[in-house]
Design a protein around this motif. Sequence first.
Motif, PDB file in Angstrom:
ATOM      1  N   LEU A  67       0.808  -1.212   0.000  1.00 29.26           N
ATOM      2  CA  LEU A  67       0.000   0.000   0.000  1.00 29.26           C
ATOM      3  C   LEU A  67       0.843   1.264   0.000  1.00 29.26           C
ATOM      4  O   LEU A  67       0.543   2.226  -0.708  1.00 29.26           O
ATOM      5  N   TRP A  68       1.940   1.275   0.754  1.00 33.43           N
ATOM      6  CA  TRP A  68       2.766   2.483   0.811  1.00 33.43           C
ATOM      7  C   TRP A  68       3.415   2.788  -0.537  1.00 33.43           C
ATOM      8  O   TRP A  68       3.570   3.948  -0.916  1.00 33.43           O
ATOM      9  N   CYS A  69       3.762   1.765  -1.280  1.00 35.42           N
ATOM     10  CA  CYS A  69       4.356   1.985  -2.610  1.00 35.42           C
ATOM     11  C   CYS A  69       3.332   2.588  -3.563  1.00 35.42           C
ATOM     12  O   CYS A  69       3.624   3.536  -4.301  1.00 35.42           O
ATOM     13  N   VAL A  70       2.134   2.048  -3.530  1.00 37.85           N
ATOM     14  CA  VAL A  70       1.069   2.561  -4.383  1.00 37.85           C
ATOM     15  C   VAL A  70       0.723   3.993  -3.973  1.00 37.85           C
ATOM     16  O   VAL A  70       0.503   4.864  -4.817  1.00 37.85           O
ATOM     17  N   ASP A 128      -5.610  -3.764  -8.527  1.00 40.29           N
ATOM     18  CA  ASP A 128      -6.804  -3.582  -7.710  1.00 40.29           C
ATOM     19  C   ASP A 128      -6.369  -3.047  -6.354  1.00 40.29           C
ATOM     20  O   ASP A 128      -5.638  -3.720  -5.622  1.00 40.29           O
ATOM     21  N   LEU A 129      -6.801  -1.856  -6.021  1.00 39.80           N
ATOM     22  CA  LEU A 129      -6.379  -1.215  -4.777  1.00 39.80           C
ATOM     23  C   LEU A 129      -6.825  -1.997  -3.545  1.00 39.80           C
ATOM     24  O   LEU A 129      -6.148  -1.987  -2.520  1.00 39.80           O
ATOM     25  N   ASN A 143      -5.684   3.242   7.235  1.00 38.67           N
ATOM     26  CA  ASN A 143      -6.595   4.362   7.473  1.00 38.67           C
ATOM     27  C   ASN A 143      -5.952   5.689   7.097  1.00 38.67           C
ATOM     28  O   ASN A 143      -6.622   6.581   6.589  1.00 38.67           O
ATOM     29  N   PHE A 144      -4.653   5.835   7.357  1.00 40.99           N
ATOM     30  CA  PHE A 144      -3.947   7.062   7.006  1.00 40.99           C
ATOM     31  C   PHE A 144      -3.927   7.267   5.496  1.00 40.99           C
ATOM     32  O   PHE A 144      -4.169   8.360   5.008  1.00 40.99           O
ATOM     33  N   VAL A 145      -3.621   6.195   4.785  1.00 41.75           N
ATOM     34  CA  VAL A 145      -3.530   6.278   3.338  1.00 41.75           C
ATOM     35  C   VAL A 145      -4.911   6.410   2.755  1.00 41.75           C
ATOM     36  O   VAL A 145      -5.175   7.173   1.881  1.00 41.75           O
TER      37      VAL A 145
END
Length: 135
Positions: free
Chosen positions: A28-31, A120-121, A133-135
């Motif tokens: 998730l952090w990379c995306v 797909d996110l 939640n932050f992202v």
Amino acid sequence: RGIHGIGGFLSVSKELCIIWSPVYLTRLWCVFEVATYKKLNPEGAVVLAPIFLETVVVLFYASNLLGAFAYLFIRGSGAGSYVAIPAVLLCCLPYLITIHNLRKNYVQKHQLFAQFENFDLDSVDCSTESDRNFV
């Protein structure tokens, strides 16, 4: 605290270099980083550098080195012509291993294209729920 400053850093960057591996688009952090960069800097370039290219270079270098050592060892051992065929096979072994790994890299290259086509996110991983939640 540092992640709150990522927007300022990415907005002044001229390009974003992605060192891609098969797990890159599953994090998730990379995306988030790529999406933030394109949102804050729509004209900025995104450079994709798949890690398998460096792997290919290292494999070719190592196979050349090992093949040369095998050749020099066999030649210096003073063995007669009766070991010629096994010696050639021994010298070719590093190249066969390299070819096998190149085939694996070929699969990774197609995996890269498939990841972009089928992204797909909802399927990306995140280690903690607070990060999600932050992202």
